[in-house]
Design an enzyme around this catalytic site. Structure first.
Site, PDB file in Angstrom:
ATOM      1  N   SER A 187      11.193 -18.898  15.943  1.00  0.00           N
ATOM      2  CA  SER A 187      10.267 -18.487  16.999  1.00  0.00           C
ATOM      3  C   SER A 187       8.806 -18.466  16.584  1.00  0.00           C
ATOM      4  O   SER A 187       7.933 -18.508  17.432  1.00  0.00           O
ATOM      5  CB  SER A 187      10.671 -17.114  17.522  1.00  0.00           C
ATOM      6  OG  SER A 187      10.565 -16.162  16.496  1.00  0.00           O
ATOM      7  N   HIS A 215      15.868 -19.109  21.536  1.00  0.00           N
ATOM      8  CA  HIS A 215      14.692 -19.879  21.979  1.00  0.00           C
ATOM      9  C   HIS A 215      15.071 -21.310  22.338  1.00  0.00           C
ATOM     10  O   HIS A 215      14.253 -22.222  22.179  1.00  0.00           O
ATOM     11  CB  HIS A 215      13.606 -19.867  20.909  1.00  0.00           C
ATOM     12  CG  HIS A 215      12.905 -18.548  20.807  1.00  0.00           C
ATOM     13  ND1 HIS A 215      11.916 -18.165  21.693  1.00  0.00           N
ATOM     14  CD2 HIS A 215      13.066 -17.517  19.955  1.00  0.00           C
ATOM     15  CE1 HIS A 215      11.486 -16.961  21.371  1.00  0.00           C
ATOM     16  NE2 HIS A 215      12.168 -16.533  20.320  1.00  0.00           N
ATOM     17  N   LYS A 246      15.688 -14.433  27.755  1.00  0.00           N
ATOM     18  CA  LYS A 246      14.547 -15.345  27.623  1.00  0.00           C
ATOM     19  C   LYS A 246      14.613 -16.397  28.747  1.00  0.00           C
ATOM     20  O   LYS A 246      14.403 -16.053  29.900  1.00  0.00           O
ATOM     21  CB  LYS A 246      14.508 -15.933  26.216  1.00  0.00           C
ATOM     22  CG  LYS A 246      14.093 -14.844  25.207  1.00  0.00           C
ATOM     23  CD  LYS A 246      14.008 -15.297  23.771  1.00  0.00           C
ATOM     24  CE  LYS A 246      13.485 -14.168  22.902  1.00  0.00           C
ATOM     25  NZ  LYS A 246      14.255 -13.940  21.675  1.00  0.00           N
TER      26      LYS A 246
HETATM   27  C1  LIG Z   1      14.778 -12.689  21.020  1.00  0.00           C
HETATM   28  C2  LIG Z   1      15.728 -13.005  19.945  1.00  0.00           C
HETATM   29  C3  LIG Z   1      16.846 -12.204  19.710  1.00  0.00           C
HETATM   30  C4  LIG Z   1      17.078 -10.916  20.446  1.00  0.00           C
HETATM   31  O1  LIG Z   1      17.425 -11.152  21.777  1.00  0.00           O
HETATM   32  P1  LIG Z   1      17.733  -9.895  22.726  1.00  0.00           P
HETATM   33  O2  LIG Z   1      18.708 -10.387  23.720  1.00  0.00           O
HETATM   34  O3  LIG Z   1      16.418  -9.509  23.329  1.00  0.00           O
HETATM   35  O4  LIG Z   1      18.280  -8.818  21.866  1.00  0.00           O
HETATM   36  C5  LIG Z   1      17.752 -12.599  18.741  1.00  0.00           C
HETATM   37  N1  LIG Z   1      17.557 -13.736  18.028  1.00  0.00           N
HETATM   38  C6  LIG Z   1      16.481 -14.517  18.223  1.00  0.00           C
HETATM   39  C7  LIG Z   1      16.316 -15.758  17.422  1.00  0.00           C
HETATM   40  C8  LIG Z   1      15.523 -14.174  19.174  1.00  0.00           C
HETATM   41  O5  LIG Z   1      14.450 -14.930  19.349  1.00  0.00           O
END
Ligand SMILES: *Cc1c(COP(=O)(O)O)cnc(C)c1O
Length: 400
Positions: A187, A215, A246
């Site tokens: 990310s 992502h 997301k």
């Molecule tokens: C955002 C993210 C998470 C966490 O996701 P949530 O559903 O908000 O807990 C886990 N791993 C990665 C790579 C992320 O970017």
């Protein structure tokens, strides 16, 4: 001083130290739904370039209507974990739909992707097993691995020679099962894992491969299925974790997709699944509508791809350094932490909401503005955003 008072004083000192180091995170307050533009609490309308709202589904009318419908037909909450009385027909439907979208046999829902990763490794691996993890993997993967008794190996970020070396080391040390785990997309840089090569290396060493697709799910690859599709290994990943928070609507919730027997064991033993509440019906209904949209048309991921190209080209033409690539995460390199903060502040004054990232979130000397493209943008928001980057960058002497 009582010991309790000493405790509170020590907490205050720690917060002060964070503030003194310039690392205090302030949360800006938004007074509107998520969108191409948002209104901040002080009443200003700004262009939003920092949400994970890749496909613009966070406030999509069809998704909201489906969430409303599920609220009406399935209630507000289930007041239960899944195995007691928290499983509705819609939960089973969403799990089947996600499995089919991702190309796996089954899927299990969690309250978040953080929980999916937290409940994964401990459940599947024992002390005689090995997990081989990219050093830049997400915090939730790191924590999940910490909770497990498996032997831990770390390979240098995106360094496949080191991955091979770590696998060989695990073999030398007599590991029973080996699981290589990587973010599909990292990310901070928007780096896309080379899953085709990693899959081959895993096969050569008899290792399983798992990826975190937070992502990526919904827009990477021609049909938006994820990094495995983008890298030509769709259907060849053993374990996929991901988020509903997301691109897939942005509410909350996570999942693990894998072979039937893996999901079956997770339902029996994975602690964040067993001991935490079921995903709310409205979110489940909204998520099914998201998959309906994405399976019917690739229009949104195509538009995201065009916007990403438009913005990446534009920012490079202005004279900024960016991390090269084609992911909608566009890291605009400023290098210096203070300048990154100044640039973010000035951009906000000019009506563009972006956030500066600096140590310890990224390495020292690698401060940046991380911009994220979305399918809801178009030239009416991206051109003014580029104009603001031009003005602020010149004022701060970052570009000619
Ligand atoms: C955002 C993210 C998470 C966490 O996701 P949530 O559903 O908000 O807990 C886990 N791993 C990665 C790579 C992320 O970017």
């Amino acid at each position: 001083m009582s010991s309790a008072e000493a405790f509170y004083a020590s907490i205050r000192a720690e917060v002060d130290a964070i503030r003194d180091a310039g690392l205090y995170k302030r949360e800006r307050i938004i007074a509107t739904p998520q969108g191409a533009t948002i209104r901040t609490a002080d009443g200003r309308e700004v262009i939003n370039l920092c949400a994970n709202n890749y496909l613009g589904l966070s406030s999509h009318p069809k998704v909201m209507e489906a969430a409303h419908a599920a609220l009406r037909t399935h209630g507000y909450g289930m007041s239960s974990v899944r195995f007691i009385c928290g499983t509705q027909d819609v939960h089973k439907e969403l799990e089947a739909r996600l499995a089919s979208f991702l190309g796996t046999e089954d899927t299990i829902l969690y309250g978040s992707a953080f929980d999916a990763n937290g409940g994964l490794f401990e459940t599947l691996l024992g002390p005689e097993d090995a997990v081989i993890s990219d050093e830049l993997n997400h915090a939730s993967i790191i924590d999940g691995i910490r909770l497990s008794k498996a032997r831990r190996y770390r390979y240098k970020h995106n360094d496949l020679d080191d991955l091979r070396a770590q696998l060989e080391q695990a073999d030398v040390e007599g590991a029973r099962f080996k699981l290589v785990f990587s973010d599909g997309v990292f990310s901070m840089d928007g780096t896309v894992a080379r899953l085709d090569e990693i899959r081959k290396i895993c096969d050569d060493h008899g290792a399983l491969l798992g990826i975190d697709e937070c992502h990526a799910t919904g827009f990477m690859g021609k049909r938006g299925r994820g990094t495995h599709e983008a890298r030509g290994v769709f259907g060849k990943i053993d374990i996929i974790t991901g988020t509903l928070g997301k691109a897939l609507g942005g509410a909350s919730g996570g999942f693990t997709a894998a072979r039937k027997e893996v999901v079956e064991l997770l339902r029996q033993r994975s602690r964040p699944y067993l001991f935490s509440n079921t995903v709310a019906p409205a979110i489940v209904g909204g998520s099914i509508a998201v998959l309906d949209l994405l399976e019917a048309s690739t229009e949104l991921r195509d538009r995201l791809e065009q916007n990403t190209k438009f913005f990446r080209d534009g920012i490079v033409k202005l004279g900024y350094d960016i991390k090269p690539g084609d992911h909608p995460i566009v890291p605009i390199m400023v290098y210096d932490a203070e300048k990154a903060q100044k640039l973010a502040d000035r951009l906000l004054e000019l009506g563009v909401y972006v956030v500066g990232f600096f140590y310890p979130v990224v390495p020292k000397g690698q401060a940046r503005i991380r911009v994220q493209m979305s399918a809801i943008h178009d030239e009416s928001t991206l051109r003014p955003a580029l104009d603001a980057f031009a003005q602020a960058g010149r004022e701060l002497g970052l570009i000619p």
